[in-house]
Scaffold this active site. Structure first.
Site, mmCIF file in Angstrom:
data_model
loop_
_atom_site.group_PDB
_atom_site.id
_atom_site.type_symbol
_atom_site.label_atom_id
_atom_site.label_comp_id
_atom_site.label_asym_id
_atom_site.label_seq_id
_atom_site.Cartn_x
_atom_site.Cartn_y
_atom_site.Cartn_z
ATOM 1 N N ARG A 35 -2.512 3.408 12.390
ATOM 2 C CA ARG A 35 -2.355 1.965 12.113
ATOM 3 C C ARG A 35 -1.220 1.713 11.120
ATOM 4 O O ARG A 35 -0.460 0.742 11.256
ATOM 5 C CB ARG A 35 -3.669 1.412 11.553
ATOM 6 C CG ARG A 35 -4.744 1.412 12.598
ATOM 7 C CD ARG A 35 -6.112 1.473 11.991
ATOM 8 N NE ARG A 35 -7.103 1.717 13.040
ATOM 9 C CZ ARG A 35 -8.282 2.232 12.823
ATOM 10 N NH1 ARG A 35 -8.655 2.562 11.601
ATOM 11 N NH2 ARG A 35 -9.124 2.421 13.815
ATOM 12 N N ARG A 76 -6.980 9.546 8.806
ATOM 13 C CA ARG A 76 -7.457 8.983 10.072
ATOM 14 C C ARG A 76 -6.926 7.557 10.295
ATOM 15 O O ARG A 76 -6.978 7.042 11.404
ATOM 16 C CB ARG A 76 -8.990 9.024 10.147
ATOM 17 C CG ARG A 76 -9.705 8.132 9.162
ATOM 18 C CD ARG A 76 -11.185 8.465 9.035
ATOM 19 N NE ARG A 76 -11.798 7.769 7.923
ATOM 20 C CZ ARG A 76 -12.401 6.597 8.019
ATOM 21 N NH1 ARG A 76 -12.506 6.012 9.187
ATOM 22 N NH2 ARG A 76 -12.923 6.014 6.959
ATOM 23 N N ARG A 88 -5.357 -14.573 -13.662
ATOM 24 C CA ARG A 88 -6.125 -15.800 -13.916
ATOM 25 C C ARG A 88 -7.517 -15.753 -13.285
ATOM 26 O O ARG A 88 -8.287 -16.706 -13.407
ATOM 27 C CB ARG A 88 -5.353 -17.018 -13.400
ATOM 28 C CG ARG A 88 -4.085 -17.276 -14.202
ATOM 29 C CD ARG A 88 -3.305 -18.466 -13.676
ATOM 30 N NE ARG A 88 -2.108 -18.670 -14.504
ATOM 31 C CZ ARG A 88 -0.995 -19.242 -14.071
ATOM 32 N NH1 ARG A 88 -0.909 -19.677 -12.825
ATOM 33 N NH2 ARG A 88 0.036 -19.389 -14.872
ATOM 34 N N GLY A 133 -0.504 -14.802 -11.364
ATOM 35 C CA GLY A 133 -1.717 -15.592 -11.570
ATOM 36 C C GLY A 133 -2.823 -15.192 -10.616
ATOM 37 O O GLY A 133 -3.980 -14.998 -11.005
ATOM 38 N N THR A 134 -2.461 -15.058 -9.339
ATOM 39 C CA THR A 134 -3.450 -14.727 -8.304
ATOM 40 C C THR A 134 -3.271 -13.332 -7.714
ATOM 41 O O THR A 134 -4.188 -12.838 -7.045
ATOM 42 C CB THR A 134 -3.295 -15.711 -7.124
ATOM 43 O OG1 THR A 134 -1.946 -15.596 -6.632
ATOM 44 C CG2 THR A 134 -3.570 -17.141 -7.543
ATOM 45 N N HIS A 183 4.909 -14.537 -16.039
ATOM 46 C CA HIS A 183 4.337 -15.094 -17.277
ATOM 47 C C HIS A 183 2.810 -15.131 -17.243
ATOM 48 O O HIS A 183 2.169 -15.005 -18.273
ATOM 49 C CB HIS A 183 4.913 -16.489 -17.537
ATOM 50 C CG HIS A 183 4.747 -17.430 -16.387
ATOM 51 N ND1 HIS A 183 5.553 -17.349 -15.265
ATOM 52 C CD2 HIS A 183 3.858 -18.425 -16.151
ATOM 53 C CE1 HIS A 183 5.185 -18.292 -14.415
ATOM 54 N NE2 HIS A 183 4.149 -18.943 -14.920
ATOM 55 N N GLY A 236 1.272 -14.231 -4.727
ATOM 56 C CA GLY A 236 2.729 -14.395 -4.643
ATOM 57 C C GLY A 236 3.445 -13.058 -4.753
ATOM 58 O O GLY A 236 4.393 -12.778 -3.996
ATOM 59 N N HIS A 260 -7.609 3.136 3.254
ATOM 60 C CA HIS A 260 -7.353 2.606 4.596
ATOM 61 C C HIS A 260 -5.921 2.113 4.787
ATOM 62 O O HIS A 260 -5.351 2.268 5.856
ATOM 63 C CB HIS A 260 -8.304 1.434 4.896
ATOM 64 C CG HIS A 260 -9.711 1.864 5.135
ATOM 65 N ND1 HIS A 260 -10.605 1.120 5.879
ATOM 66 C CD2 HIS A 260 -10.397 2.963 4.731
ATOM 67 C CE1 HIS A 260 -11.772 1.748 5.916
ATOM 68 N NE2 HIS A 260 -11.676 2.865 5.219
ATOM 69 N N ASN A 261 -5.357 1.458 3.758
ATOM 70 C CA ASN A 261 -4.058 0.795 3.930
ATOM 71 C C ASN A 261 -2.892 1.601 3.358
ATOM 72 O O ASN A 261 -1.743 1.202 3.524
ATOM 73 C CB ASN A 261 -4.076 -0.597 3.273
ATOM 74 C CG ASN A 261 -5.255 -1.436 3.705
ATOM 75 O OD1 ASN A 261 -6.103 -1.814 2.890
ATOM 76 N ND2 ASN A 261 -5.363 -1.714 4.992
#
Ligand code: RB5
Length: 146
Positions: free
Chosen positions: A135, A131, A109, A66-67, A9, A70, A98-99
C-alpha cells in the site's frame, strides 16, 4: 535517531519542552524553527522539516501547529513525505506500523505537552510492519503519476 522538529507560533510555547524530551530519550534534534512566538506561516516549517527527511539529514520529523492539520497538508506536498496527524497513543503506533509515516504532526491547541511527548516516543520507537508495504508503494505510484 536524528529528528527534525518544526512548529509555528501555535506550537512555539511547548517547543522547548518537546525538544528537550526528544533529546532525553536518546535522539538528536535538528531545530527547524520557529524561534519566536510571533505569528508565522506553518508551510515554511513543514517544508524545512520535509527537506531534512528527503535529503536524509533526519530520520523522522515532528511538526506542531494548532491542529497538526495544516502542517500535514503542507508536508505531504513533498515527494517521499508521509506526514500523519496523531491524536492518541494508538494513532501514534499505527502511523508507524501501517503508514510508515516519516513525520508525525500534532495539534498544540488540542493536546497536552505530556500527551504529545508520549505520542512522540511511540512514533519514534515503533517499527513499520512490512506487510503494509504494497500500500505504501501505491502511494509512491500516485506521486509519480500526478
Ligand atoms: C494558526 O493560527 C493555525 O492556523 C495553525 O497553527 C494550524 O492549526 C493550521 O493548520
Amino acid at each position: 535517531m536524528k529528528i527534525a522538529f518544526g512548529c509555528d507560533h501555535a506550537g512555539f510555547e511547548i517547543k522547548e519542552k518537546l525538544i528537550n524530551y526528544i533529546k532525553s530519550i536518546g535522539n538528536e534534534v535538528i531545530d527547524c524553527g520557529t524561534d519566536v512566538s510571533i505569528s508565522c506561516d506553518y508551510p515554511d516549517f513543514a517544508l524545512k522539516v520535509a527537506q531534512n527527511i528527503v535529503s536524509k539529514k533526519a530520520d523522522k520529523g515532528i511538526l506542531i501547529c494548532g491542529t497538526g492539520i495544516g502542517m500535514s497538508i503542507a508536508a505531504n506536498k513533498i515527494k517521499g513525505i508521509r506526514a500523519a496527524v496523531c491524536w492518541s497513543k494508538e494513532t501514534a503506533t499505527l502511523i508507524s506500523q501501517h503508514n510508515n509515516a516519516n513525520i508525525m504532526c500534532a495539534g498544540a491547541r488540542f493536546a497536552s505537552v505530556e500527551d504529545i511527548c508520549s505520542w512522540i516516543k511511540i512514533f519514534i520507537e515503533t517499527k513499520f510492519e512490512e506487510r503494509h508495504l504494497k500500500r505504501i508503494n501505491k502511494i509512491s505510484l500516485i506521486e509519480q503519476q500526478s
